[in-house]
Design a protein around this motif. Structure first.
Motif, mmCIF file in Angstrom:
data_model
loop_
_atom_site.group_PDB
_atom_site.id
_atom_site.type_symbol
_atom_site.label_atom_id
_atom_site.label_comp_id
_atom_site.label_asym_id
_atom_site.label_seq_id
_atom_site.Cartn_x
_atom_site.Cartn_y
_atom_site.Cartn_z
ATOM 1 N N LYS A 146 1.214 -0.912 0.567
ATOM 2 C CA LYS A 146 -0.193 0.328 -0.016
ATOM 3 C C LYS A 146 1.070 1.229 -0.268
ATOM 4 N N TRP A 147 2.139 1.647 1.230
ATOM 5 C CA TRP A 147 2.842 2.179 0.965
ATOM 6 C C TRP A 147 3.527 3.146 -0.285
ATOM 7 N N VAL A 148 3.464 1.647 -1.562
ATOM 8 C CA VAL A 148 4.846 1.469 -2.728
ATOM 9 C C VAL A 148 3.501 2.351 -3.519
ATOM 10 N N GLY A 149 2.622 1.373 -3.506
ATOM 11 C CA GLY A 149 1.179 1.620 -4.585
ATOM 12 C C GLY A 149 0.314 3.554 -4.327
ATOM 13 N N GLU A 150 0.945 3.749 -3.201
ATOM 14 C CA GLU A 150 0.500 4.670 -2.707
ATOM 15 C C GLU A 150 1.563 6.529 -3.487
ATOM 16 N N ARG A 151 1.953 5.875 -3.855
ATOM 17 C CA ARG A 151 3.280 6.845 -4.179
ATOM 18 C C ARG A 151 3.330 6.670 -5.433
ATOM 19 N N LEU A 152 2.549 5.982 -6.284
ATOM 20 C CA LEU A 152 2.107 6.404 -8.159
ATOM 21 C C LEU A 152 1.600 7.107 -8.319
ATOM 22 N N ALA A 153 1.461 8.072 -9.213
ATOM 23 C CA ALA A 153 1.222 9.435 -9.820
ATOM 24 C C ALA A 153 -0.379 8.159 -10.265
ATOM 25 N N ALA A 154 -1.377 8.785 -9.890
ATOM 26 C CA ALA A 154 -2.746 8.574 -10.182
ATOM 27 C C ALA A 154 -2.948 7.119 -10.892
#
Length: 202
Positions: A146-154
């Motif tokens: 989730k942490w990584v996913g939240e930092r992917l643009a849109a």
């Protein structure tokens, strides 16, 4: 040297060979390695059903062959990687004492290694993070995916495509410096490569 891996996630199936080839080039560039297609298991069934545990390990040992190396790479989740890893290692020893092997538990998930190397991933596949993100304990977030996913643009994080892509780009030296569980993988790799292991024992 043939390497056979046991992994638990769909994303690890394509990502672990990418990571291990890079690890081999970094740590043991003089050694030719052949990473076999990983064996995917369901972690709970693998650990809690003795017959399934034995069957997958024997398959991995067969794929590694004589002189090969078996890597069991799982997520620690809420377990202590050192304590749980040692319990699994003792069981592995009973099943495949005739093979070199390693048990590594990523603390807490494989993606924690991306958190450790977050600075090197800026701009890759839309990944971005703040200066504050770079100061956190990379093995702290309970849900590293989730942490990584939240930092992917849109867009959403897709394990089967993003995990191998990020594994191909993350800076290994940075991850090694910031992640104890990744250092365990590197240390075990050095011990598994015959020439390196002999050199360190002299």
């Amino acid at each position: 040297m043939r390497v056979a891996c046991i992994v638990e996630g769909d994303g690890e199936v394509p990502a672990v060979p990418v990571l291990l080839r890079r690890l081999a080039s970094w740590i043991s560039p003089e050694i030719q390695v052949a990473i076999q297609p990983p064996i995917r298991v369901y972690k709970d069934r693998f650990l809690n059903r003795d017959e399934e545990f034995r069957r997958h390990l024997l398959l991995a040992a067969s794929k590694a062959g004589d002189g090969g190396f078996v890597l069991v790479l799982l997520d620690a989740d809420d377990d202590c990687p050192a304590e749980q890893g040692e319990l699994i290692r003792e069981r592995v020893q009973q099943v495949i004492p005739h093979r070199r092997y390693s048990v590594v538990l990523a603390n807490r998930e494989f993606e924690a290694w991306f958190i450790a190397g977050a600075e090197s991933l800026k701009g890759s596949r839309g990944f971005n993070c703040s200066d504050a993100d770079l100061l956190i304990d990379p093995e702290g977030p309970r849900n590293a995916k989730k942490w990584v996913g939240e930092r992917l643009a849109a867009r959403a994080y897709h394990e089967t495509t993003d995990q191998p892509a990020l594994a191909a780009m993350v800076d290994l030296e940075t991850v090694h410096r910031r992640s104890r569980s990744f250092r365990k993988l590197c240390s075990d790799w050095r011990g598994a490569v015959p020439d390196l292991a002999q050199g360190e024992s002299q």
